[in-house]
Design a protein around this motif. Structure first.
Motif, mmCIF file in Angstrom:
data_model
loop_
_atom_site.group_PDB
_atom_site.id
_atom_site.type_symbol
_atom_site.label_atom_id
_atom_site.label_comp_id
_atom_site.label_asym_id
_atom_site.label_seq_id
_atom_site.Cartn_x
_atom_site.Cartn_y
_atom_site.Cartn_z
ATOM 1 N N VAL A 92 0.840 -1.199 0.000
ATOM 2 C CA VAL A 92 0.000 0.000 0.000
ATOM 3 C C VAL A 92 0.878 1.253 0.000
ATOM 4 N N MET A 93 1.980 1.240 0.766
ATOM 5 C CA MET A 93 2.911 2.369 0.766
ATOM 6 C C MET A 93 3.452 2.614 -0.641
ATOM 7 N N TRP A 94 3.837 1.537 -1.326
ATOM 8 C CA TRP A 94 4.422 1.681 -2.644
ATOM 9 C C TRP A 94 3.388 2.201 -3.645
ATOM 10 N N VAL A 95 2.151 1.708 -3.573
ATOM 11 C CA VAL A 95 1.102 2.143 -4.501
ATOM 12 C C VAL A 95 0.756 3.612 -4.258
ATOM 13 N N VAL A 96 0.605 4.011 -3.010
ATOM 14 C CA VAL A 96 0.317 5.419 -2.708
ATOM 15 C C VAL A 96 1.500 6.288 -3.136
ATOM 16 N N GLY A 97 2.720 5.814 -2.912
ATOM 17 C CA GLY A 97 3.895 6.555 -3.366
ATOM 18 C C GLY A 97 3.952 6.676 -4.874
ATOM 19 N N PHE A 98 3.517 5.632 -5.590
ATOM 20 C CA PHE A 98 3.486 5.693 -7.047
ATOM 21 C C PHE A 98 2.491 6.739 -7.524
ATOM 22 N N PHE A 99 1.294 6.761 -6.920
ATOM 23 C CA PHE A 99 0.327 7.802 -7.282
ATOM 24 C C PHE A 99 0.849 9.182 -6.915
ATOM 25 N N ASN A 100 1.595 9.269 -5.828
ATOM 26 C CA ASN A 100 2.216 10.527 -5.441
ATOM 27 C C ASN A 100 3.228 10.961 -6.502
ATOM 28 N N ALA A 101 3.989 10.010 -7.032
ATOM 29 C CA ALA A 101 4.948 10.329 -8.096
ATOM 30 C C ALA A 101 4.218 10.815 -9.345
ATOM 31 N N LEU A 102 3.077 10.210 -9.654
ATOM 32 C CA LEU A 102 2.308 10.665 -10.815
ATOM 33 C C LEU A 102 1.783 12.079 -10.616
ATOM 34 N N VAL A 103 1.335 12.384 -9.407
ATOM 35 C CA VAL A 103 0.870 13.745 -9.120
ATOM 36 C C VAL A 103 2.028 14.729 -9.231
ATOM 37 N N HIS A 104 3.196 14.340 -8.735
ATOM 38 C CA HIS A 104 4.353 15.238 -8.784
ATOM 39 C C HIS A 104 4.940 15.352 -10.186
ATOM 40 N N ALA A 105 4.538 14.484 -11.107
ATOM 41 C CA ALA A 105 5.003 14.585 -12.493
ATOM 42 C C ALA A 105 4.286 15.706 -13.246
ATOM 43 N N LYS A 106 3.201 16.196 -12.685
ATOM 44 C CA LYS A 106 2.487 17.305 -13.309
ATOM 45 C C LYS A 106 3.272 18.602 -13.098
ATOM 46 N N ASP A 107 2.756 19.652 -13.630
ATOM 47 C CA ASP A 107 3.342 20.969 -13.412
ATOM 48 C C ASP A 107 3.368 21.266 -11.917
ATOM 49 N N ALA A 108 4.388 21.977 -11.477
ATOM 50 C CA ALA A 108 4.561 22.223 -10.037
ATOM 51 C C ALA A 108 3.338 22.894 -9.426
ATOM 52 N N TRP A 109 2.710 23.809 -10.151
ATOM 53 C CA TRP A 109 1.540 24.500 -9.610
ATOM 54 C C TRP A 109 0.356 23.558 -9.429
ATOM 55 N N ALA A 110 0.327 22.473 -10.208
ATOM 56 C CA ALA A 110 -0.807 21.552 -10.163
ATOM 57 C C ALA A 110 -0.640 20.451 -9.114
ATOM 58 N N THR A 111 0.494 20.409 -8.441
ATOM 59 C CA THR A 111 0.712 19.328 -7.475
ATOM 60 C C THR A 111 0.041 19.561 -6.134
ATOM 61 N N MET A 112 -0.298 20.800 -5.842
ATOM 62 C CA MET A 112 -0.889 21.105 -4.543
ATOM 63 C C MET A 112 -2.395 21.140 -4.647
ATOM 64 N N PRO A 113 -3.117 20.695 -3.665
ATOM 65 C CA PRO A 113 -2.741 20.100 -2.394
ATOM 66 C C PRO A 113 -2.658 18.571 -2.438
ATOM 67 N N GLU A 114 -2.985 17.938 -3.597
ATOM 68 C CA GLU A 114 -3.003 16.470 -3.642
ATOM 69 C C GLU A 114 -1.644 15.869 -3.313
ATOM 70 N N GLY A 115 -0.576 16.480 -3.828
ATOM 71 C CA GLY A 115 0.764 15.967 -3.567
ATOM 72 C C GLY A 115 1.112 15.997 -2.092
ATOM 73 N N LEU A 116 0.687 17.038 -1.417
ATOM 74 C CA LEU A 116 0.946 17.152 0.020
ATOM 75 C C LEU A 116 0.185 16.077 0.792
ATOM 76 N N TYR A 117 -1.072 15.857 0.447
ATOM 77 C CA TYR A 117 -1.872 14.834 1.133
ATOM 78 C C TYR A 117 -1.305 13.435 0.892
ATOM 79 N N LEU A 118 -0.927 13.163 -0.356
ATOM 80 C CA LEU A 118 -0.358 11.854 -0.664
ATOM 81 C C LEU A 118 0.992 11.656 0.012
ATOM 82 N N SER A 119 1.762 12.727 0.155
ATOM 83 C CA SER A 119 3.042 12.625 0.855
ATOM 84 C C SER A 119 2.835 12.291 2.327
#
Length: 143
Positions: A92-119
């Protein structure tokens, strides 16, 4: 006097497995801290740091996950509950981290707040996996 068989005690991690397990928590924690820094300052480099830290956590966490899967199959038939729980939390950690990586692959402005929650979720899962994994060490003699 209670007699405990050696199979009742949790087995310690292999030293190489311990080394692999030592990496995801600080890498994902570093990603969380750089996400917080980006959230506060909007300096794009913090989002880049997060992306690289998440990638490192996924890489080493993947090897720890593979080792945990092997341990599930190597464990005694009646004593698979703990290795299975450890594997499940790591997965589960790895899968959530993978989705976090996908969110962080977007433009920096588009990563918040989902990237923070997933982190945050990834750090908590990495902490739980480390706790389960390292609590298998025998700490003393059984009387």
């Amino acid at each position: 006097m209670v007699i405990v068989s050696p199979f009742d005690l949790p087995r310690p991690l292999h030293p190489l497995h311990s080394i692999l397990l030592a990496f995801p928590l600080p890498l994902f924690l570093g990603a969380l801290l750089s996400d917080i820094a980006y959230w506060r300052t909007f300096e794009i480099q913090w989002a880049n740091f997060s992306s690289w830290l998440i990638a490192g956590g996924l890489l080493v966490g993947g090897f720890a996950l593979l080792w945990a899967l092997i341990n599930v199959f190597r464990s005694e038939r009646g004593y698979r509950r703990r290795p299975l729980a450890y594997f499940a939390v790591l997965l589960v950690m790895w899968v959530v981290g993978f989705f976090n990586a996908l969110v962080h692959a977007k433009d920096a402005w588009a990563t918040m707040p989902e990237g923070l929650y997933l982190s945050v979720a990834t750090v908590l899962l990495a902490l739980a996996a480390s706790w389960i994994g390292y609590s298998g060490f025998r700490t003393g003699e059984v009387e």
